[in-house]
Write a protein that holds these residues in place. Sequence first.
Motif, PDB file in Angstrom:
ATOM      1  N   UNK A  49      41.425  40.932  31.194  1.00 53.76           N
ATOM      2  CA  UNK A  49      41.541  39.485  31.282  1.00 53.76           C
ATOM      3  C   UNK A  49      42.984  39.079  30.989  1.00 53.76           C
ATOM      4  N   UNK A  50      43.374  37.912  31.469  1.00 55.52           N
ATOM      5  CA  UNK A  50      44.653  37.341  31.074  1.00 55.52           C
ATOM      6  C   UNK A  50      44.423  36.639  29.741  1.00 55.52           C
ATOM      7  N   UNK A  51      44.631  37.378  28.659  1.00 57.60           N
ATOM      8  CA  UNK A  51      44.234  36.865  27.344  1.00 57.60           C
ATOM      9  C   UNK A  51      45.151  35.756  26.839  1.00 57.60           C
ATOM     10  N   UNK A  52      46.215  35.432  27.560  1.00 53.65           N
ATOM     11  CA  UNK A  52      46.973  34.228  27.208  1.00 53.65           C
ATOM     12  C   UNK A  52      46.060  33.007  27.237  1.00 53.65           C
ATOM     13  N   UNK A  53      44.993  33.098  28.039  1.00 59.17           N
ATOM     14  CA  UNK A  53      44.021  32.012  28.160  1.00 59.17           C
ATOM     15  C   UNK A  53      42.729  32.327  27.407  1.00 59.17           C
ATOM     16  N   UNK A  54      42.760  33.337  26.557  1.00 56.05           N
ATOM     17  CA  UNK A  54      41.621  33.670  25.727  1.00 56.05           C
ATOM     18  C   UNK A  54      40.656  34.648  26.382  1.00 56.05           C
ATOM     19  N   UNK A  55      39.692  35.069  25.581  1.00 59.08           N
ATOM     20  CA  UNK A  55      38.603  35.925  26.078  1.00 59.08           C
ATOM     21  C   UNK A  55      37.503  35.024  26.629  1.00 59.08           C
ATOM     22  N   UNK A  56      37.353  35.016  27.946  1.00 56.52           N
ATOM     23  CA  UNK A  56      36.405  34.100  28.575  1.00 56.52           C
ATOM     24  C   UNK A  56      35.116  34.790  28.999  1.00 56.52           C
ATOM     25  N   UNK A  57      35.215  36.048  29.374  1.00 57.40           N
ATOM     26  CA  UNK A  57      34.055  36.766  29.903  1.00 57.40           C
ATOM     27  C   UNK A  57      33.085  37.104  28.775  1.00 57.40           C
ATOM     28  N   UNK A  76      30.905  58.930  34.906  1.00 54.71           N
ATOM     29  CA  UNK A  76      30.371  60.280  34.696  1.00 54.71           C
ATOM     30  C   UNK A  76      30.777  61.251  35.800  1.00 54.71           C
ATOM     31  N   UNK A  77      30.991  60.725  37.007  1.00 54.46           N
ATOM     32  CA  UNK A  77      31.392  61.574  38.128  1.00 54.46           C
ATOM     33  C   UNK A  77      32.204  60.741  39.109  1.00 54.46           C
ATOM     34  N   UNK A  78      33.013  61.367  39.940  1.00 57.17           N
ATOM     35  CA  UNK A  78      33.808  60.621  40.918  1.00 57.17           C
ATOM     36  C   UNK A  78      32.917  59.858  41.894  1.00 57.17           C
ATOM     37  N   UNK A  79      33.412  58.709  42.338  1.00 60.39           N
ATOM     38  CA  UNK A  79      32.686  57.845  43.265  1.00 60.39           C
ATOM     39  C   UNK A  79      33.536  57.630  44.509  1.00 60.39           C
ATOM     40  N   UNK A  80      32.885  57.664  45.664  1.00 63.86           N
ATOM     41  CA  UNK A  80      33.517  57.308  46.934  1.00 63.86           C
ATOM     42  C   UNK A  80      32.836  56.053  47.430  1.00 63.86           C
ATOM     43  N   UNK A  81      33.602  55.019  47.767  1.00 67.93           N
ATOM     44  CA  UNK A  81      33.022  53.756  48.210  1.00 67.93           C
ATOM     45  C   UNK A  81      33.997  53.031  49.136  1.00 67.93           C
ATOM     46  N   UNK A  82      33.468  52.056  49.874  1.00 71.97           N
ATOM     47  CA  UNK A  82      34.305  51.235  50.752  1.00 71.97           C
ATOM     48  C   UNK A  82      34.983  50.109  49.988  1.00 71.97           C
ATOM     49  N   UNK A  83      34.267  49.595  48.982  1.00 75.82           N
ATOM     50  CA  UNK A  83      34.822  48.501  48.187  1.00 75.82           C
ATOM     51  C   UNK A  83      34.075  48.399  46.863  1.00 75.82           C
ATOM     52  N   UNK A  84      34.655  47.626  45.962  1.00 75.64           N
ATOM     53  CA  UNK A  84      34.051  47.349  44.656  1.00 75.64           C
ATOM     54  C   UNK A  84      33.890  45.850  44.485  1.00 75.64           C
ATOM     55  N   UNK A  85      32.968  45.496  43.599  1.00 81.40           N
ATOM     56  CA  UNK A  85      32.767  44.075  43.290  1.00 81.40           C
ATOM     57  C   UNK A  85      32.600  43.905  41.779  1.00 81.40           C
ATOM     58  N   UNK A  86      33.392  43.017  41.224  1.00 81.38           N
ATOM     59  CA  UNK A  86      33.274  42.625  39.820  1.00 81.38           C
ATOM     60  C   UNK A  86      32.603  41.259  39.777  1.00 81.38           C
ATOM     61  N   UNK A  87      31.490  41.176  39.099  1.00 82.87           N
ATOM     62  CA  UNK A  87      30.750  39.917  38.997  1.00 82.87           C
ATOM     63  C   UNK A  87      30.622  39.529  37.532  1.00 82.87           C
ATOM     64  N   UNK A  88      31.083  38.342  37.202  1.00 85.42           N
ATOM     65  CA  UNK A  88      30.940  37.803  35.850  1.00 85.42           C
ATOM     66  C   UNK A  88      29.756  36.849  35.860  1.00 85.42           C
ATOM     67  N   UNK A  89      28.710  37.205  35.138  1.00 87.99           N
ATOM     68  CA  UNK A  89      27.487  36.397  35.128  1.00 87.99           C
ATOM     69  C   UNK A  89      27.456  35.388  33.998  1.00 87.99           C
ATOM     70  N   UNK A  90      28.308  35.579  33.000  1.00 84.23           N
ATOM     71  CA  UNK A  90      28.363  34.645  31.876  1.00 84.23           C
ATOM     72  C   UNK A  90      29.785  34.576  31.356  1.00 84.23           C
ATOM     73  N   UNK A  91      30.287  33.355  31.128  1.00 79.43           N
ATOM     74  CA  UNK A  91      31.649  33.191  30.621  1.00 79.43           C
ATOM     75  C   UNK A  91      31.777  31.864  29.897  1.00 79.43           C
ATOM     76  N   UNK A  92      32.785  31.760  29.044  1.00 77.74           N
ATOM     77  CA  UNK A  92      33.047  30.528  28.307  1.00 77.74           C
ATOM     78  C   UNK A  92      33.746  29.488  29.179  1.00 77.74           C
ATOM     79  N   UNK A  93      34.515  29.954  30.146  1.00 77.82           N
ATOM     80  CA  UNK A  93      35.221  29.119  31.118  1.00 77.82           C
ATOM     81  C   UNK A  93      35.486  30.023  32.307  1.00 77.82           C
ATOM     82  N   UNK A  94      36.124  29.506  33.339  1.00 78.58           N
ATOM     83  CA  UNK A  94      36.342  30.337  34.519  1.00 78.58           C
ATOM     84  C   UNK A  94      37.104  31.606  34.152  1.00 78.58           C
ATOM     85  N   UNK A  95      36.567  32.767  34.485  1.00 79.16           N
ATOM     86  CA  UNK A  95      37.263  34.026  34.179  1.00 79.16           C
ATOM     87  C   UNK A  95      38.619  34.102  34.882  1.00 79.16           C
TER      88      UNK A  95
END
Length: 472
Positions: free
Chosen positions: A397-405, A436-455
């Motif tokens: 996180x950009x902690x200059x703006x706090x821990x939001x996630x 635990x083991x290497x992963x091969x993928x086309x893409x990744x997705x980070x989803x924040x389901x709960x936060x104090x403000x916009x992550x």
Amino acid sequence: MVSDLMSKMKSVLLLVCLLSSIVLAGGKKEVNIPTPRPAQLAWQEAELGVLFSYDIHTFTDGDYWPQKGDEPIEDLDVFNPTQLDTDQWVRTAKDMGAEFAIFTGSHVAGFSLWQSDANPYSLKSTKWGDGKRDIFGEFVASCRKYGIKPGVFLGTRMNAHLQVFRFKATEKSKVTQEEYNRLIEKEVEEICSRYGDLFELWFDGGAYGRKQGGPDVLGIFEKYQPNAHFYHSYERADSRWGGSETGTVPYPCWATFPYKATGSGENPINIEIRKNGFRLSKQGDPNGTYWVPAMSDTPLRNFEWFWEKGDEHKIKSLKALVDKYYKSVGRNSTLIIGLAPDRRGLLQDVDVKRCQEFGKAIREIFSNKIAETLGKGNTLELALPSDTSFDHLVIQEDIQHGERVRQFKVESFSDGKWTELNTGSCIGHKRIVKLNKPVVADKLRLTVSESMADPIIKTFAVYDSLNPKKPK
């Protein structure tokens, strides 16, 4: 007309005030989120530091601790390092990957390892170096030479020479409480005013202030070192102890805390912090109103901060050190490794070698970055190059703006479907996940389901540690 106009203006002002309290992206209300001071931000971004432990009791046998009954060391000339070289110390810290280094200017013996005008029980009174050498000054010069940020560790809690215990003068003391307070104030002023900008001032076991009947160390620090990291007293703690000397913290470990200071001794705050095996110190409080991040500290030689003869077998293994890195830096905590120069004034070759191995291992693990992105909001996607694998996730996180996630998950996409890789709560400055083991993928997705403000995600990156890049 005028009444209508005034009414409309009031409505507009109310609307502006309402809009100013709302985050436009996602419509979340801004809350009062704690954020770091600049010195705290720099301390967390440094991630890895060292503590060089050296004192006159390095030249005595056994674990010196006056509270257990060890007598004062009266003969100053037992202090006689024959090859003292702070350049060697700091080069080792640099090779290990440390960004800052702290030196024990004084410890429990009460001996000052600089040219103190305030304390006659110091280098000025030794035959070594004709009473003219200043080890802290040499250390600071070495740090500036090698691009390491210098800091200092001072002991006020115990002073065997003056028979001061737990910050207080006793019936055995050679000084009154007031005389001891003035001595400490003068020592702190010398350290803070003579050596340029320092990165951190660390009081062993904390420091008493005026309200506790002690010296005004915080006032002196703030006068001369306003941009440095302060650890710690009843009035202020820029960081907190991580609850053990294992060099690790549990997950989650939040930078926020319910108290602005951690105090010392049997004060009410310390009693609360100690409950449940120092759980609060180890994990912090996601609802805390103060920014007080955790320090994970541990000596390179198992449970020995100062050098002792014949304890080379206690040096931590490379595997153990790397594991501590994952469980400190990778869990939103700053790691500090204790290094102990010997009676020559040098780190032993085996210590130097292990530090170099540790630095090399961490650099290699994170040398091959496959892809990276950043952004604001609840969802981030990261496209990956074809035919590549990864085994490490790094999120910041950009902690200059706090821990939001507060809750998140990472998924990989391949063969037309999403697969969950990791879930968690705290991200903070850095969250490292070793898969635990290497992963091969086309893409990744980070989803924040709960936060104090916009992550606000500063880094979402993946690495392949099994195929490190060779240094150029």
